[in-house]
Design a protein around this motif. Structure first.
Motif, PDB file in Angstrom:
ATOM      1  N   SER A 117       0.824  -1.213   0.000  1.00 37.42           N
ATOM      2  CA  SER A 117       0.000   0.000   0.000  1.00 37.42           C
ATOM      3  C   SER A 117       0.851   1.254   0.000  1.00 37.42           C
ATOM      4  CB  SER A 117      -0.946  -0.002   1.199  1.00 37.42           C
ATOM      5  OG  SER A 117      -1.859  -1.069   1.089  1.00 37.42           O
ATOM      6  N   ARG A 118       1.921   1.241   0.742  1.00 36.59           N
ATOM      7  CA  ARG A 118       2.838   2.391   0.758  1.00 36.59           C
ATOM      8  C   ARG A 118       3.363   2.668  -0.655  1.00 36.59           C
ATOM      9  NH1 ARG A 118       6.369   0.986   4.847  1.00 36.59           N
ATOM     10  NH2 ARG A 118       5.126   2.153   6.328  1.00 36.59           N
ATOM     11  N   ALA A 119       3.737   1.617  -1.374  1.00 32.23           N
ATOM     12  CA  ALA A 119       4.254   1.787  -2.739  1.00 32.23           C
ATOM     13  C   ALA A 119       3.182   2.316  -3.680  1.00 32.23           C
ATOM     14  CB  ALA A 119       4.802   0.457  -3.255  1.00 32.23           C
ATOM     15  N   VAL A 120       1.958   1.832  -3.530  1.00 29.85           N
ATOM     16  CA  VAL A 120       0.871   2.269  -4.400  1.00 29.85           C
ATOM     17  C   VAL A 120       0.484   3.718  -4.100  1.00 29.85           C
ATOM     18  CG1 VAL A 120      -1.559   1.867  -4.985  1.00 29.85           C
ATOM     19  CG2 VAL A 120       0.022  -0.060  -4.852  1.00 29.85           C
ATOM     20  N   VAL A 121       0.478   4.093  -2.833  1.00 31.03           N
ATOM     21  CA  VAL A 121       0.177   5.485  -2.465  1.00 31.03           C
ATOM     22  C   VAL A 121       1.263   6.420  -3.005  1.00 31.03           C
ATOM     23  CG1 VAL A 121       0.010   7.077  -0.498  1.00 31.03           C
ATOM     24  CG2 VAL A 121      -1.293   4.936  -0.498  1.00 31.03           C
ATOM     25  N   ALA A 122       2.530   6.023  -2.879  1.00 30.28           N
ATOM     26  CA  ALA A 122       3.624   6.828  -3.446  1.00 30.28           C
ATOM     27  C   ALA A 122       3.436   6.987  -4.949  1.00 30.28           C
ATOM     28  CB  ALA A 122       4.976   6.176  -3.137  1.00 30.28           C
ATOM     29  N   PHE A 123       3.088   5.920  -5.630  1.00 31.40           N
ATOM     30  CA  PHE A 123       2.820   5.957  -7.066  1.00 31.40           C
ATOM     31  C   PHE A 123       1.692   6.942  -7.375  1.00 31.40           C
ATOM     32  CE2 PHE A 123       0.357   4.143 -10.652  1.00 31.40           C
ATOM     33  CZ  PHE A 123       1.310   4.197 -11.650  1.00 31.40           C
ATOM     34  N   GLY A 124       0.630   6.897  -6.577  1.00 31.03           N
ATOM     35  CA  GLY A 124      -0.508   7.789  -6.796  1.00 31.03           C
ATOM     36  C   GLY A 124      -0.159   9.251  -6.658  1.00 31.03           C
ATOM     37  N   PHE A 125       0.589   9.584  -5.616  1.00 33.05           N
ATOM     38  CA  PHE A 125       0.951  10.985  -5.410  1.00 33.05           C
ATOM     39  C   PHE A 125       2.068  11.438  -6.347  1.00 33.05           C
ATOM     40  CE2 PHE A 125      -0.806  10.544  -0.917  1.00 33.05           C
ATOM     41  CZ  PHE A 125      -1.928  11.308  -1.177  1.00 33.05           C
ATOM     42  N   GLU A 126       3.086  10.606  -6.505  1.00 35.04           N
ATOM     43  CA  GLU A 126       4.277  11.027  -7.235  1.00 35.04           C
ATOM     44  C   GLU A 126       4.184  10.830  -8.742  1.00 35.04           C
ATOM     45  OE1 GLU A 126       7.453   8.983  -5.229  1.00 35.04           O
ATOM     46  OE2 GLU A 126       6.890   9.861  -3.296  1.00 35.04           O
ATOM     47  N   GLN A 127       3.532   9.772  -9.190  1.00 34.92           N
ATOM     48  CA  GLN A 127       3.452   9.496 -10.625  1.00 34.92           C
ATOM     49  C   GLN A 127       2.147   9.974 -11.250  1.00 34.92           C
ATOM     50  OE1 GLN A 127       6.126   8.156 -12.317  1.00 34.92           O
ATOM     51  NE2 GLN A 127       7.119   8.442 -10.341  1.00 34.92           N
ATOM     52  N   LEU A 128       1.047   9.852 -10.502  1.00 33.49           N
ATOM     53  CA  LEU A 128      -0.246  10.228 -11.056  1.00 33.49           C
ATOM     54  C   LEU A 128      -0.643  11.663 -10.725  1.00 33.49           C
ATOM     55  CD1 LEU A 128      -2.326   6.984 -10.386  1.00 33.49           C
ATOM     56  CD2 LEU A 128      -0.857   7.552 -12.333  1.00 33.49           C
ATOM     57  N   GLY A 129       0.057  12.276  -9.777  1.00 31.78           N
ATOM     58  CA  GLY A 129      -0.260  13.650  -9.417  1.00 31.78           C
ATOM     59  C   GLY A 129      -1.570  13.811  -8.669  1.00 31.78           C
TER      60      GLY A 129
END
Length: 192
Positions: A117-129
């Motif tokens: 979940s931590r990795a997916v949340v980072a992806f959401g904020f950092e990659q998806l904006g």
């Protein structure tokens, strides 16, 4: 909001996160079929019908291609065993998403939900904006609430007897995180 390629892979210390494929269907069925597992999740039917896992895989891939969400199968680096699934259902016009995850019952308590979940949340904020990510968990599943708290989500509310799950009305606990909270924690060096 276009999503990165469906071939996107995320890595954590123990896991590789990747899009689901048809070959994951048997493992998904194995993980999602037990009643104790279904009892913790909103969108998992019980009994788990034949073909539901393949339908899940194809639906997840279709949502990814349409920019509506990204679902990751989480497999161990060593051996390639799928131990979890985590993803985001994205609402592009509002720049927010709902986080969802499950962990195979034999892996409960091993920290895989937090790691994925931590990795997916980072992806959401950092990659998806994204500007906001939220999640809900059943009150009878406090372990899921602890996962969300560990990655920085805050309690936002309670919806008493909000969901009917397996012939029981259950409370839904609401949690979420704003992008500025994510950024502040990163600047302070706090681990999400």
């Amino acid at each position: 909001m276009p999503l990165p390629s469906i071939d996107t892979r995320l890595t954590t210390p123990r896991l590789t996160l990747r899009a689901p494929t048809d070959s994951d269907a048997a493992r998904i069925h194995e993980c999602c079929a037990p009643r104790d597992m279904a009892r913790m999740m909103l969108r998992v039917p019980h009994p788990y019908p034949a073909g539901a896992a393949l339908e899940f895989v194809r639906g997840a891939r279709s949502r990814w291609e349409k920019g509506e969400g990204c679902t990751f199968m989480c497999e161990e680096h060593e051996g390639g065993r799928v131990v979890a699934c985590a993803g985001l259902e994205v609402t592009p016009e509002h720049q927010h998403a709902e986080l969802g995850y499950w962990v195979a019952m034999e892996c409960w308590g091993e920290g895989y939900a937090t790691e994925a979940s931590r990795a997916v949340v980072a992806f959401g904020f950092e990659q998806l904006g994204l500007r906001r990510i939220h999640a809900g968990h059943y009150a009878h599943n406090p372990a899921s609430g602890r996962v969300l708290a560990k990655i920085g989500f805050r309690h936002e509310g309670l919806r008493p007897r909000h969901i009917r799950r397996l012939d029981e009305f259950v409370d839904l606990v609401l949690m979420g995180m704003l992008r500025e909270d994510w950024d502040a924690a990163r600047q302070e060096g706090r681990d999400h």
